[in-house]
Design an enzyme around this catalytic site. Sequence first.
Site, PDB file in Angstrom:
ATOM      1  N   HIS A  12      72.127   2.841   4.861  1.00 28.61           N
ATOM      2  CA  HIS A  12      72.046   1.816   3.803  1.00 28.61           C
ATOM      3  C   HIS A  12      70.974   0.763   4.116  1.00 28.61           C
ATOM      4  CE1 HIS A  12      75.713  -0.058   6.068  1.00 28.61           C
ATOM      5  NE2 HIS A  12      74.613  -0.562   6.546  1.00 28.61           N
ATOM      6  N   HIS A  59      77.153  -7.552   6.210  1.00 30.88           N
ATOM      7  CA  HIS A  59      76.205  -8.035   7.220  1.00 30.88           C
ATOM      8  C   HIS A  59      76.134  -9.558   7.153  1.00 30.88           C
ATOM      9  CE1 HIS A  59      75.151  -3.892   6.134  1.00 30.88           C
ATOM     10  NE2 HIS A  59      74.649  -3.752   7.326  1.00 30.88           N
ATOM     11  N   HIS A 193      69.743   3.513  15.309  1.00 33.72           N
ATOM     12  CA  HIS A 193      68.816   2.387  15.219  1.00 33.72           C
ATOM     13  C   HIS A 193      69.272   1.236  16.100  1.00 33.72           C
ATOM     14  CE1 HIS A 193      71.758   1.308  12.056  1.00 33.72           C
ATOM     15  NE2 HIS A 193      71.177   0.168  11.800  1.00 33.72           N
ATOM     16  N   GLU A 240      77.423   2.088  13.382  1.00 37.11           N
ATOM     17  CA  GLU A 240      77.743   2.179  11.945  1.00 37.11           C
ATOM     18  C   GLU A 240      78.208   3.582  11.562  1.00 37.11           C
ATOM     19  OE1 GLU A 240      74.971  -1.263   9.878  1.00 37.11           O
ATOM     20  OE2 GLU A 240      74.335   0.802   9.683  1.00 37.11           O
TER      21      GLU A 240
HETATM   22 FE   LIG Z   1      74.202  -1.876   8.105  1.00 38.98          FE
END
Ligand SMILES: [Fe+2]
Length: 280
Positions: A12, A59, A193, A240
């Site tokens: 996302h 977030h 990431h 995530e």
């Molecule tokens: Fe995220």
Amino acid sequence: MARITAGVTTSHIPALGAAIDLGKTGDEYWRPAFAGYEWTKAWEAEQKPDVVVLVYNDHASAFDMKVIPTFAIGCAEEFKPADEGWGPRPVPVVEGHADLAWHIAQSLILEEFDMTIINEMDVDHGLTVPLSLMFGQPEKWPVKVIPLAVNVVTYPPPSGNRCWALGEAIARAVASFPEDLNVQVWGTGGMSHQLQGPRAGLINAEWDNSFIDRLEGDTQELRHIPHIEYLRETGSEGIEMVMWLVMRGALGRATRILHRHYHVPASNTAVGHVVLEPVP
Ligand SMILES: [Fe+2]
């Protein structure tokens, strides 16, 4: 009765949303990242799901260090796009399905999952970017959405096993809702990431693809991957991916991959996207 017909996973990445909003999806840099969603856009247009249970993480838009729910379910009639510092994304308001959401909340809590019930919440890129990737830029989103937020921002996030079990419980909840609804479960975030520190920019394509391989079939290996392996192999934000396991758990014993897409780079992240169907 309501039924779960498919599962979708996708990264996302906020930059994907910005590329859509700014009309840059055809640029040389972005084209290959978006190409992998064309199949799914056509498939979704045929599938016409009524509701998506959209597993994502906030977030620091709706929650911050003052309150950190491990699992939160959005039971409101609508959810507005959050202002993440540049104004809200120019996307439609997200319409909820309050009756099904409350039913799932009740079912999960009585099954001893301690859900936080949210009746007012703005939704950030974690939720709106996947909608844009799957449905483009419509006037109104073609599905109702039940936001299911998972804490993967502040230690300790839930284990992969707990996320998988939550998915199994969501499947039982949906199956006991007495309305004929075509429901999909989406797991978002990832893939490998790391946004900060000496390893910023880390991408591990081999590990990511092995993770995708193991979403298919009847193996339950993924539910037992410890947090330290995500951290070591996929960087600090790769955790995530436990949200993908909520989707996988909801699909039941076995699955078949209908479509998969993996592309590096998009921003400083690997893009992963999979469409699965349950195999009875
Ligand atoms: Fe995220």
